[in-house]
Write a protein that holds these residues in place. Sequence first.
Motif, PDB file in Angstrom:
ATOM      1  N   PRO A 122       0.671  -1.224   0.066  1.00 16.28           N
ATOM      2  CA  PRO A 122       0.038   0.045  -0.034  1.00 16.28           C
ATOM      3  C   PRO A 122       0.808   1.227  -0.030  1.00 16.28           C
ATOM      4  N   ALA A 123       2.029   1.276   0.760  1.00 15.08           N
ATOM      5  CA  ALA A 123       2.857   2.171   0.652  1.00 15.08           C
ATOM      6  C   ALA A 123       3.537   2.591  -0.640  1.00 15.08           C
ATOM      7  N   ILE A 124       3.897   1.845  -1.351  1.00 10.50           N
ATOM      8  CA  ILE A 124       4.339   1.983  -2.786  1.00 10.50           C
ATOM      9  C   ILE A 124       3.122   2.796  -3.733  1.00 10.50           C
ATOM     10  N   LYS A 125       1.977   2.225  -3.672  1.00  9.80           N
ATOM     11  CA  LYS A 125       1.073   2.811  -4.300  1.00  9.80           C
ATOM     12  C   LYS A 125       0.988   4.218  -4.160  1.00  9.80           C
ATOM     13  N   LYS A 126       1.068   4.652  -3.004  1.00 10.90           N
ATOM     14  CA  LYS A 126       1.002   5.971  -2.808  1.00 10.90           C
ATOM     15  C   LYS A 126       2.352   6.591  -2.621  1.00 10.90           C
ATOM     16  N   ASN A 127       3.247   6.105  -2.744  1.00 16.55           N
ATOM     17  CA  ASN A 127       4.572   6.768  -2.665  1.00 16.55           C
ATOM     18  C   ASN A 127       4.972   7.333  -1.076  1.00 16.55           C
ATOM     19  N   ILE A 128       4.263   6.523  -0.172  1.00 10.45           N
ATOM     20  CA  ILE A 128       4.717   7.094   1.271  1.00 10.45           C
ATOM     21  C   ILE A 128       5.629   6.386   1.915  1.00 10.45           C
ATOM     22  N   PRO A 129       6.373   7.081   2.476  1.00  8.54           N
ATOM     23  CA  PRO A 129       7.694   6.308   2.915  1.00  8.54           C
ATOM     24  C   PRO A 129       7.371   5.694   4.442  1.00  8.54           C
ATOM     25  N   LEU A 130       8.145   4.759   4.543  1.00  9.05           N
ATOM     26  CA  LEU A 130       7.816   3.860   6.159  1.00  9.05           C
ATOM     27  C   LEU A 130       9.007   4.419   6.700  1.00  9.05           C
ATOM     28  N   LEU A 131       8.862   4.703   8.086  1.00  4.41           N
ATOM     29  CA  LEU A 131      10.062   4.849   9.029  1.00  4.41           C
ATOM     30  C   LEU A 131       9.903   3.655  10.134  1.00  4.41           C
ATOM     31  N   ILE A 132      11.115   2.951  10.339  1.00  2.00           N
ATOM     32  CA  ILE A 132      11.289   2.095  11.598  1.00  2.00           C
ATOM     33  C   ILE A 132      11.844   2.707  12.406  1.00  2.00           C
ATOM     34  N   LYS A 133      11.339   2.604  13.663  1.00  2.00           N
ATOM     35  CA  LYS A 133      11.741   3.389  14.951  1.00  2.00           C
ATOM     36  C   LYS A 133      11.716   2.479  16.071  1.00  2.00           C
ATOM     37  N   ASN A 134      12.802   2.885  16.758  1.00  2.00           N
ATOM     38  CA  ASN A 134      12.814   2.133  18.323  1.00  2.00           C
ATOM     39  C   ASN A 134      11.947   2.757  19.297  1.00  2.00           C
ATOM     40  N   THR A 135      10.925   1.937  19.951  1.00  2.00           N
ATOM     41  CA  THR A 135      10.275   2.523  21.011  1.00  2.00           C
ATOM     42  C   THR A 135      11.168   2.920  22.304  1.00  2.00           C
ATOM     43  N   PHE A 136      12.288   1.618  22.186  1.00  4.52           N
ATOM     44  CA  PHE A 136      13.022   1.813  23.463  1.00  4.52           C
ATOM     45  C   PHE A 136      14.265   2.786  23.554  1.00  4.52           C
ATOM     46  N   ASN A 137      14.382   3.362  22.366  1.00  2.05           N
ATOM     47  CA  ASN A 137      15.656   4.378  21.871  1.00  2.05           C
ATOM     48  C   ASN A 137      15.108   5.107  21.011  1.00  2.05           C
ATOM     49  N   SER A 138      14.232   6.076  21.299  1.00  2.00           N
ATOM     50  CA  SER A 138      13.375   6.666  20.422  1.00  2.00           C
ATOM     51  C   SER A 138      14.132   8.112  19.990  1.00  2.00           C
ATOM     52  N   SER A 139      15.502   8.185  20.094  1.00  2.00           N
ATOM     53  CA  SER A 139      16.072   9.451  19.734  1.00  2.00           C
ATOM     54  C   SER A 139      17.032   8.983  18.545  1.00  2.00           C
ATOM     55  N   VAL A 140      17.130   7.528  18.310  1.00  2.00           N
ATOM     56  CA  VAL A 140      17.967   7.312  17.000  1.00  2.00           C
ATOM     57  C   VAL A 140      16.974   7.519  16.009  1.00  2.00           C
ATOM     58  N   PRO A 141      17.817   7.773  14.672  1.00  2.00           N
ATOM     59  CA  PRO A 141      16.825   8.041  13.588  1.00  2.00           C
ATOM     60  C   PRO A 141      15.998   7.040  13.011  1.00  2.00           C
ATOM     61  N   GLY A 142      16.564   5.620  13.147  1.00  2.00           N
ATOM     62  CA  GLY A 142      15.753   4.558  12.555  1.00  2.00           C
ATOM     63  C   GLY A 142      16.054   4.147  10.922  1.00  2.00           C
ATOM     64  N   THR A 143      15.405   3.382  10.293  1.00  4.76           N
ATOM     65  CA  THR A 143      15.339   3.027   8.990  1.00  4.76           C
ATOM     66  C   THR A 143      14.419   3.748   8.321  1.00  4.76           C
ATOM     67  N   LEU A 144      14.515   4.450   7.099  1.00  5.83           N
ATOM     68  CA  LEU A 144      13.852   4.829   6.112  1.00  5.83           C
ATOM     69  C   LEU A 144      13.641   4.105   5.040  1.00  5.83           C
ATOM     70  N   ILE A 145      12.230   3.718   4.599  1.00  7.02           N
ATOM     71  CA  ILE A 145      11.914   2.700   3.550  1.00  7.02           C
ATOM     72  C   ILE A 145      11.370   3.567   2.616  1.00  7.02           C
ATOM     73  N   LYS A 146      12.158   3.851   1.357  1.00 11.30           N
ATOM     74  CA  LYS A 146      11.294   4.552   0.333  1.00 11.30           C
ATOM     75  C   LYS A 146      11.652   4.227  -1.082  1.00 11.30           C
ATOM     76  N   LYS A 147      11.283   4.877  -2.051  1.00 11.42           N
ATOM     77  CA  LYS A 147      11.761   4.580  -3.518  1.00 11.42           C
ATOM     78  C   LYS A 147      13.116   5.142  -3.850  1.00 11.42           C
ATOM     79  N   ASP A 148      13.490   4.659  -4.959  1.00 15.26           N
ATOM     80  CA  ASP A 148      14.576   5.223  -5.749  1.00 15.26           C
ATOM     81  C   ASP A 148      15.742   5.717  -4.795  1.00 15.26           C
ATOM     82  N   LEU A 149      16.491   4.520  -4.542  1.00 17.33           N
ATOM     83  CA  LEU A 149      17.620   4.853  -3.652  1.00 17.33           C
ATOM     84  C   LEU A 149      18.926   4.663  -4.620  1.00 17.33           C
ATOM     85  N   ILE A 150      19.939   5.318  -4.412  1.00 19.95           N
ATOM     86  CA  ILE A 150      21.279   4.829  -5.088  1.00 19.95           C
ATOM     87  C   ILE A 150      21.445   3.332  -4.415  1.00 19.95           C
ATOM     88  N   PRO A 151      21.605   2.347  -5.197  1.00 20.24           N
ATOM     89  CA  PRO A 151      21.733   1.086  -4.411  1.00 20.24           C
ATOM     90  C   PRO A 151      23.073   0.776  -4.108  1.00 20.24           C
TER      91      PRO A 151
END
Length: 456
Positions: free
Chosen positions: A270-299
């Motif tokens: 569903p995220a791809i369809k609307k091009n919405i980024p997903l952000l994975i975050k740690n509840t136990f360590n909320s200040s770290v940036p986490g992982t951004l999942i999105k389209k078109d990255l330089i691999p």
Amino acid sequence: MKITKILKFGGSSVGTPKMIKKVGEIVGIASRKENVAVVVSAFQGVTDQLLKCARLAVKNNPQLQIELKILKDRHIKAAEELSRSKKLKVESINYIENIFKELGLALENISKEKQVSNKNLDWVASFGERLSAYIMAISIKNAYLADAREFIKTDNNFVNAQVDFARTNRKINNFFRNKKGIPIITGFLGSTLKGETATLGRGGSDYSAAILGAALNVKVIEIWTDVDGVMSADPRLVKNAIVLPQISYEEAIEMAYFGAKVIHPATMLPAIKKNIPLLIKNTFNSSVPGTLIKKDLIPLPVAKGITSIDDIALVNVGGVSLAGIPGSAARIFEATARRKVNVILISQASSEHTVCFAIKSSELGVALQSLKKEFFKEIKSSQVTLSDISGQCILALVGDGMRGVPGISGRLFKVLGDNGVNIFAIAQGGSERSISFVVDSKNKARALNAVHNEFF
Ligand code: ADP
Ligand code: ASP
Ligand code: MG
């Protein structure tokens, strides 16, 4: 009120009242900036416990009452500790008592029938999210409970229901159009056209978050869990695993499909369809940036992660009658599909003398039964042979950057060979985003760590 962000909290984030308070803080901070909706899983371990209760009920096992009491006490204790007022506390205890009466009745019926259908399993499992979302809703200021069964519509494929997006999207938008406050939405749940409760499959509350996010066209879908983000390997299995700051949707799908439990593989669609980024975050360590999942990255780098799936069995279908005869593969996979066996990996030698595929060990029995029936004649006349190996696991090396780069599989299999790991089957997807291979489970840790050292 236009909702612009989804925050999803997994079971690991809502294990204890202390953690739920932390979740409340995170939601509070986010909701001061914009309108948010919250999706929650059952408290940690609760879905497993509920399904265990259903199994105990089938056997009429007296342990059932003990398990139920543990579950009830845990939820009541959480409600007592988290209710925002005395009045709410009394109300919530009543509410939870009633929910457990309802659950008790469902389990009694299962005991009487001495069996449990997938439909009833979903009904029993639904209590986990219904309870956790309720308790979160009474603990967070300005929040209200939203039961996803009112707007996520599915087919009748209980235990793994498929979403009817046209209906669902319409219902979601209607439901939230005139609401005020912060909705606390039950993850994992939907309902059929007839209104029966159905679940989206284990780990499916990530998917719930994405379904809602896409329907509401939010700016970002945040998945809050118990690790710093998507990592180069499961941190429980590979000590040196590192957090990946960004990955593509496709890499996330591939990693999730091949066992990275941190996100459910369907979440990205569903995220791809609307091009919405997903952000994975740690509840136990909320200040770290986490992982951004999105389209078109330089691999870069070539490989992003190594994943694993346990409890795998390999089935080999061999025989002369398969060679060069069109339709053999179709017959094999129709036979498995008829029994709803999920085939995870397929490899076929170019001689076509054998087709080899990997499935969950728990599905081996029905798969073999169905294949024996399909190839009854050929097996009888020794034209086709069936064999299987259990105790296997699938490992997969994943990364967009592997596309068109020669020598990756050479490096991969050399390092496995150097470490004495025997490989039973290999498959590479057409996308070249992953190379998956099957090894004996006893070699899993060695193989994971060796590959991780080689590529990361
Ligand atoms: P939640 O309850 O938040 O949904 P899950 O237990 O479903 O959390 O998923 C988080 C877990 O996924 C982590 O604790 C971690 O052990 C596991 N995991 C497996 N592979 C990976 C990976 N590549 N990166 C991060 N976590 C992973
Ligand atoms: N509670 C459900 C499960 O344990 C859904 C989820 O956690 O995502 O599978
Ligand atoms: Mg999960």
